[in-house]
Design an enzyme around this catalytic site. Sequence first.
Site, PDB file in Angstrom:
ATOM      1  N   GLU A 123       0.846  -1.187   0.000  1.00  0.00           N
ATOM      2  CA  GLU A 123       0.000   0.000   0.000  1.00  0.00           C
ATOM      3  C   GLU A 123       0.883   1.238   0.000  1.00  0.00           C
ATOM      4  O   GLU A 123       1.874   1.309   0.722  1.00  0.00           O
ATOM      5  CB  GLU A 123      -0.894   0.028   1.238  1.00  0.00           C
ATOM      6  CG  GLU A 123      -1.750   1.310   1.318  1.00  0.00           C
ATOM      7  CD  GLU A 123      -2.554   1.415   2.591  1.00  0.00           C
ATOM      8  OE1 GLU A 123      -3.551   0.666   2.703  1.00  0.00           O
ATOM      9  OE2 GLU A 123      -2.186   2.228   3.471  1.00  0.00           O
ATOM     10  N   TYR A 167     -11.385  -6.007  10.002  1.00  0.00           N
ATOM     11  CA  TYR A 167     -10.659  -5.735  11.239  1.00  0.00           C
ATOM     12  C   TYR A 167     -10.526  -7.017  12.061  1.00  0.00           C
ATOM     13  O   TYR A 167     -11.514  -7.462  12.652  1.00  0.00           O
ATOM     14  CB  TYR A 167     -11.390  -4.678  12.057  1.00  0.00           C
ATOM     15  CG  TYR A 167     -11.307  -3.285  11.482  1.00  0.00           C
ATOM     16  CD1 TYR A 167     -10.494  -2.321  12.073  1.00  0.00           C
ATOM     17  CD2 TYR A 167     -12.025  -2.938  10.349  1.00  0.00           C
ATOM     18  CE1 TYR A 167     -10.408  -1.032  11.551  1.00  0.00           C
ATOM     19  CE2 TYR A 167     -11.947  -1.657   9.812  1.00  0.00           C
ATOM     20  CZ  TYR A 167     -11.135  -0.710  10.415  1.00  0.00           C
ATOM     21  OH  TYR A 167     -11.053   0.551   9.883  1.00  0.00           O
ATOM     22  N   HIS A 213     -13.890  -3.643  14.290  1.00  0.00           N
ATOM     23  CA  HIS A 213     -13.914  -2.203  14.056  1.00  0.00           C
ATOM     24  C   HIS A 213     -14.133  -1.490  15.384  1.00  0.00           C
ATOM     25  O   HIS A 213     -14.887  -1.962  16.243  1.00  0.00           O
ATOM     26  CB  HIS A 213     -15.043  -1.859  13.073  1.00  0.00           C
ATOM     27  CG  HIS A 213     -14.958  -0.476  12.514  1.00  0.00           C
ATOM     28  ND1 HIS A 213     -15.317   0.635  13.237  1.00  0.00           N
ATOM     29  CD2 HIS A 213     -14.550  -0.029  11.296  1.00  0.00           C
ATOM     30  CE1 HIS A 213     -15.147   1.727  12.493  1.00  0.00           C
ATOM     31  NE2 HIS A 213     -14.669   1.351  11.322  1.00  0.00           N
ATOM     32  N   GLN A 244      -7.003  -4.869   8.408  1.00  0.00           N
ATOM     33  CA  GLN A 244      -6.282  -3.822   9.113  1.00  0.00           C
ATOM     34  C   GLN A 244      -5.038  -4.444   9.739  1.00  0.00           C
ATOM     35  O   GLN A 244      -4.945  -5.668   9.888  1.00  0.00           O
ATOM     36  CB  GLN A 244      -7.188  -3.212  10.180  1.00  0.00           C
ATOM     37  CG  GLN A 244      -6.630  -2.020  10.916  1.00  0.00           C
ATOM     38  CD  GLN A 244      -6.141  -0.899  10.014  1.00  0.00           C
ATOM     39  OE1 GLN A 244      -4.961  -0.905   9.646  1.00  0.00           O
ATOM     40  NE2 GLN A 244      -7.013   0.036   9.660  1.00  0.00           N
TER      41      GLN A 244
END
Length: 290
Positions: free
Chosen positions: A21, A148, A152, A179
Amino acid sequence: MKIPQIFEAKKKEGKPVLSFEIFPPKKEAALQNIDETLSLLCDLHPDFISVTFGAGGSTANNKTVEIARKIKNEYGIEPIVHLTCLHYNKEEIRSILDQLKEAGIENVLALRGDMNPNIPVKHDFHYANELVEYIKTQGDFSISGGCYPEKHLEAPDAITDIRNLKRKVDAGVDHLVSQLFFDNEVFYDFYEKTRIAGIDVPIDAGVMPVTNRAQIERMVTMCGATLPVKFQKVLHKYENNKEALLDAGLAYTINQIVDLIASDVDGVHIYTMNNPAVAKRICDGIRNLV
């Protein structure tokens, strides 16, 4: 090539997908130097590179699309563009999707996005699954989503979070990126729960290299990831020695990735923080594993 096809091809080879990323630099001068970052990252032959997206404002949008186009056309690597919806209406999202189609970009990572007190919230979309449903009406995109492992921050509990994730996948998501996390057992437990819930799309394990204590603590606060005791020991012992913390942190990250690959995860997604030198050191440590 669409992301699911990449996973299918790598699965036939018996190898995990490796991806990075990056984010568009805020300053124009840095944007002009993005080629140095891309050149180093693409030389590591990732299967795709994701490009983050600004929350509001056409300048951020154009930078994201511009970089994604460069990744695809000049470096021959498949890009996936992040697209947040909390601060955009349907007309603005449609305009962005048109830009992506014009650039030949087929892969979108659909996200709700974080609240930003400086940017007004618009009310066409409240959740990522609504964005996914809308993208499905606007073209033949492959749509990815976020997840997640430690739930989350806004979810009341892990079960509710998994149910919301299933809703997002049912809306049309065909690939998930997790994540960051620092305890692989947390990811393995989460992965098993997604399968029990009927979520059967590939899931990338998101890993962030440690470069400094302040960065990690900031990210942990933002996403809710916990720090295992052995990781805390690294931070505590080397917090005042920048070079030693970098070496120890990268060793921790490499060991984390080695364990993930040995456990046959679908893929590993490295949050580079636009630091190709760090990404290179990691990839040198796992080069024969991917």
